[in-house]
Design a protein around this motif. Structure first.
Motif, short mmCIF file in Angstrom:
data_model
loop_
_atom_site.label_atom_id
_atom_site.label_comp_id
_atom_site.label_asym_id
_atom_site.label_seq_id
_atom_site.Cartn_x
_atom_site.Cartn_y
_atom_site.Cartn_z
N UNK A 49 -28.43 -16.30 -23.34
CA UNK A 49 -28.74 -15.86 -21.87
C UNK A 49 -26.84 -15.59 -21.48
N UNK A 50 -26.55 -16.38 -22.44
CA UNK A 50 -25.06 -17.02 -22.26
C UNK A 50 -24.01 -15.61 -22.38
N UNK A 51 -24.51 -14.74 -23.38
CA UNK A 51 -23.88 -13.70 -24.42
C UNK A 51 -24.87 -12.46 -23.56
N UNK A 52 -25.58 -12.15 -22.51
CA UNK A 52 -25.93 -11.11 -22.49
C UNK A 52 -25.57 -10.99 -20.50
N UNK A 53 -25.39 -12.43 -19.62
CA UNK A 53 -24.45 -12.40 -18.74
C UNK A 53 -23.47 -12.22 -18.79
N UNK A 54 -23.45 -11.32 -17.65
CA UNK A 54 -22.11 -10.65 -16.74
C UNK A 54 -21.35 -11.72 -16.58
#
Length: 81
Positions: free
Chosen positions: A61-66
């Motif tokens: 989730x941290x990697x996918x969020x802008x």
């Protein structure tokens, strides 16, 4: 990966997986952590399995969020002051 499929306990796989993630081999590390979580489930150690699944979810989730940007809204003054 340099681990045989059925030979390693989940604790060892988890440790190696975190080392891989820290050293930049993220895909291999997350695969090992996922495999360790599944092994914990097989042993009915659901707390450790949940901990690892939660880690993987938060990491992805941290990697996918802008990235968050600071806007000018925090710098504006109140219009009535």
């Amino acid at each position: 990966m340099d681990l045989p499929e059925g030979a390693s306990p989940p604790e060892e796989m988890e440790e190696i997986g975190f080392k891989y993630v820290d050293s930049g081999r993220v895909k291999e590390g997350l695969k090992l952590i996922l495999r360790a979580a599944r092994r914990y489930e097989e042993r009915k150690d659901y707390e450790d399995a949940a901990r690892l699944f939660r880690y993987i979810g938060r990491y992805l989730a941290r990697k996918a969020s802008p990235p968050r940007k600071l806007g000018r809204t925090c710098l504006r003054r109140h219009p009535f002051t």
